[in-house]
Design a protein around this motif. Structure first.
Motif, PDB file in Angstrom:
ATOM      1  N   CYS A 275      -6.727  -3.405  70.479  1.00 51.96           N
ATOM      2  CA  CYS A 275      -7.011  -3.204  69.062  1.00 51.96           C
ATOM      3  C   CYS A 275      -6.146  -4.103  68.183  1.00 51.96           C
ATOM      4  CB  CYS A 275      -6.796  -1.737  68.681  1.00 51.96           C
ATOM      5  SG  CYS A 275      -8.053  -0.612  69.312  1.00 51.96           S
ATOM      6  N   MET A 276      -4.892  -4.284  68.561  1.00 57.22           N
ATOM      7  CA  MET A 276      -3.997  -5.134  67.778  1.00 57.22           C
ATOM      8  C   MET A 276      -4.465  -6.584  67.796  1.00 57.22           C
ATOM      9  SD  MET A 276      -0.335  -3.465  68.870  1.00 57.22           S
ATOM     10  CE  MET A 276       0.629  -4.654  67.933  1.00 57.22           C
ATOM     11  N   PHE A 277      -4.846  -7.057  68.978  1.00 57.45           N
ATOM     12  CA  PHE A 277      -5.367  -8.423  69.049  1.00 57.45           C
ATOM     13  C   PHE A 277      -6.660  -8.554  68.246  1.00 57.45           C
ATOM     14  CE2 PHE A 277      -2.674  -9.102  72.882  1.00 57.45           C
ATOM     15  CZ  PHE A 277      -2.100 -10.293  72.476  1.00 57.45           C
ATOM     16  N   PHE A 278      -7.494  -7.499  68.306  1.00 60.02           N
ATOM     17  CA  PHE A 278      -8.751  -7.538  67.564  1.00 60.02           C
ATOM     18  C   PHE A 278      -8.491  -7.594  66.062  1.00 60.02           C
ATOM     19  CE2 PHE A 278     -12.233  -5.555  65.274  1.00 60.02           C
ATOM     20  CZ  PHE A 278     -13.316  -6.279  65.738  1.00 60.02           C
ATOM     21  N   VAL A 279      -7.542  -6.778  65.585  1.00 59.14           N
ATOM     22  CA  VAL A 279      -7.217  -6.778  64.157  1.00 59.14           C
ATOM     23  C   VAL A 279      -6.786  -8.167  63.718  1.00 59.14           C
ATOM     24  CG1 VAL A 279      -5.587  -5.939  62.438  1.00 59.14           C
ATOM     25  CG2 VAL A 279      -6.637  -4.338  64.025  1.00 59.14           C
ATOM     26  N   TRP A 280      -5.958  -8.814  64.508  1.00 67.15           N
ATOM     27  CA  TRP A 280      -5.488 -10.154  64.167  1.00 67.15           C
ATOM     28  C   TRP A 280      -6.647 -11.136  64.104  1.00 67.15           C
ATOM     29  CZ3 TRP A 280      -5.260 -15.046  66.428  1.00 67.15           C
ATOM     30  CH2 TRP A 280      -4.403 -15.950  65.805  1.00 67.15           C
ATOM     31  N   SER A 281      -7.521 -11.100  65.112  1.00 68.90           N
ATOM     32  CA  SER A 281      -8.667 -12.007  65.142  1.00 68.90           C
ATOM     33  C   SER A 281      -9.648 -11.686  64.018  1.00 68.90           C
ATOM     34  CB  SER A 281      -9.363 -11.915  66.503  1.00 68.90           C
ATOM     35  OG  SER A 281     -10.450 -12.797  66.585  1.00 68.90           O
ATOM     36  N   TYR A 282      -9.840 -10.389  63.771  1.00 64.17           N
ATOM     37  CA  TYR A 282     -10.771  -9.923  62.744  1.00 64.17           C
ATOM     38  C   TYR A 282     -10.347 -10.397  61.356  1.00 64.17           C
ATOM     39  CZ  TYR A 282     -13.139  -6.342  59.838  1.00 64.17           C
ATOM     40  OH  TYR A 282     -13.869  -5.673  58.890  1.00 64.17           O
ATOM     41  N   THR A 283      -9.036 -10.346  61.082  1.00 61.60           N
ATOM     42  CA  THR A 283      -8.538 -10.704  59.754  1.00 61.60           C
ATOM     43  C   THR A 283      -8.361 -12.215  59.575  1.00 61.60           C
ATOM     44  OG1 THR A 283      -6.272 -10.306  60.525  1.00 61.60           O
ATOM     45  CG2 THR A 283      -7.379  -8.498  59.403  1.00 61.60           C
ATOM     46  N   THR A 284      -8.046 -12.926  60.657  1.00 64.42           N
ATOM     47  CA  THR A 284      -7.818 -14.370  60.540  1.00 64.42           C
ATOM     48  C   THR A 284      -9.066 -15.191  60.840  1.00 64.42           C
ATOM     49  OG1 THR A 284      -7.127 -14.621  62.856  1.00 64.42           O
ATOM     50  CG2 THR A 284      -5.418 -14.047  61.236  1.00 64.42           C
ATOM     51  N   GLY A 285     -10.012 -14.596  61.579  1.00 63.08           N
ATOM     52  CA  GLY A 285     -11.202 -15.339  61.985  1.00 63.08           C
ATOM     53  C   GLY A 285     -10.955 -16.266  63.146  1.00 63.08           C
TER      54      GLY A 285
END
Length: 392
Positions: A275-285
């Protein structure tokens, strides 16, 4: 004839990509007699929904599909998600693997979710002896991702057998001495999808007279302003502007309890890290390993099951109050005329449960249903109307 008697029936079935052709019954192919229906649904799901546990119900129904597909292979198994359960078709070569996976979910649902999941493996040949049929088409969502469209009243017969304690006895799947089912890829991390127009409508429609489905939906289109079989943009729910992710996701407990029941501590750690990696990818693209957020969101909006046929047409729509009223009036009139049987449930948001098998190769599908009962509540209303119509 050999192509329709072997275990590769579904994997070799041609696909179609224009949903407006879904009502063309001449293109459905009969499932081989040697195949089986794996049927599962939650006992007293209405009570669980009433107590606020619909996400648990929804996740358990999706777990049935995930376990069987992980065991048998995603290209070999047609399936239909029903909100509080699922129907899958498996060839005889895969029957034992499918039953073992299903039994594992039954045991897990009882021990972890405190839900009773009934399950059966019913031969297609027996369903035909009972007067039904099972014919299939394969609808292409995006390259490599398909949904099965199924007609012939065979799934309805299987559901009736499943819920009859005497009739189901020869077909019941035992859940004694079973292993944990393979639920890799099953998740529920997105926030509920809000209704933009006012109402999320879970709808089940089935022709009951001489008017075919296409004609009935044209009639609906005149009332609500679009045809759900044709106007794809009007029916799509999981677009990026509607998707919201919070950390930690509300559904994380349900996901970990089911998918990581054998090692909860490890499951929590891995899921939180993901989830943490997803949040980072989700917010930065930015891409993280095989996860490309731009590609994923484009595919996700396509790879949902908000339009499908499992003996009846099942839709999850976002309607305005005016459209909802017009739809209800239209269907009530058609029902009184003997043209249709329908069930409908209204909520203010939709739930989405995800099954991601290989994100790098774009293999993922997403089960969408209205909240607070969705399709399972619509099905209960459908059956009441069906029973009433049969008595007249």
């Amino acid at each position: 004839m050999s192509s329709v008697t072997t275990d590769n029936f579904y994997s070799e079935l041609p696909s179609f990509s224009d949903f407006s052709n879904v009502a063309d019954l001449g293109n459905y192919r009969p499932v081989p007699d040697g195949w089986y229906v794996l049927a599962a649904d939650i006992v007293s799901s209405g009570q669980a929904v009433a107590s606020g546990r619909y996400k648990d119900v929804n996740m358990t129904g999706a777990a049935v599909i995930a376990a069987v597909l992980n065991s048998v292979g995603r290209e070999r198994v047609p399936f239909v998600f029903g909100g509080d359960g699922a129907m899958l078709l498996v060839p005889p070569e895969d029957l034992q693997k499918g039953c073992d996976a299903l039994a594992g979910v039954v045991d897990l649902a009882r021990q972890v979710m405190e839900l009773e999941l009934r399950a059966a493996a019913i031969p297609v040949a027996d369903i035909r002896q009972r007067g039904g049929d099972i014919r299939v088409r394969k609808y292409l969502l995006s390259p490599g991702n398909h949904l099965a469209m199924i007609v012939g009243d065979g799934l309805e017969i299987a559901d009736n057998v499943l819920k009859d304690p005497e009739a189901v006895r020869p077909y019941a799947v035992s859940s004694e001495d079973v292993a944990l089912p393979p639920l890799d890829g099953l998740s529920c991390r997105w926030e509920p999808l809000p209704a933009r127009n006012g109402h999320i409508v879970s709808l089940i429609v089935k022709p009951a007279g001489r008017r075919p489905l296409g004609e009935l939906m044209d009639r609906v289109a005149e009332e609500i302003g679009f045809n759900p079989l044709i106007d794809e943009a009007q029916t799509r729910l999981a677009d990026k502007t509607r998707l919201k992710f919070r950390f930690p996701p509300k559904g994380l407990r349900v996901e970990v309890n089911l998918a990581s029941a054998g090692n909860l501590a490890r499951g929590w750690v891995m899921t939180v890290v993901e989830c943490m990696f997803f949040v980072w990818s989700y917010t930065t693209g930015m891409r993280v390993g095989p996860f490309d957020p731009k590609k994923y969101f484009r595919e996700l909006s396509l790879n949902t099951d908000h339009r499908k046929i499992g003996d009846s047409l099942q839709l999850v729509l976002d309607l305005t109050p005016t459209q909802l009223s017009a739809l209800q009036t239209c269907l009530a009139t058609a029902y009184e005329d003997g043209d249709v049987i329908f069930g409908l449930h209204v909520s203010n948001e939709a739930l989405m449960t995800c099954f991601v098998q290989d994100i790098g190769n774009s293999q993922h599908i997403h089960f969408v249903d209205g909240s607070n009962g969705g399709l399972s509540m619509a099905a209960a209303e459908f059956k009441k109307r069906q029973a009433s119509a049969q008595m007249t």
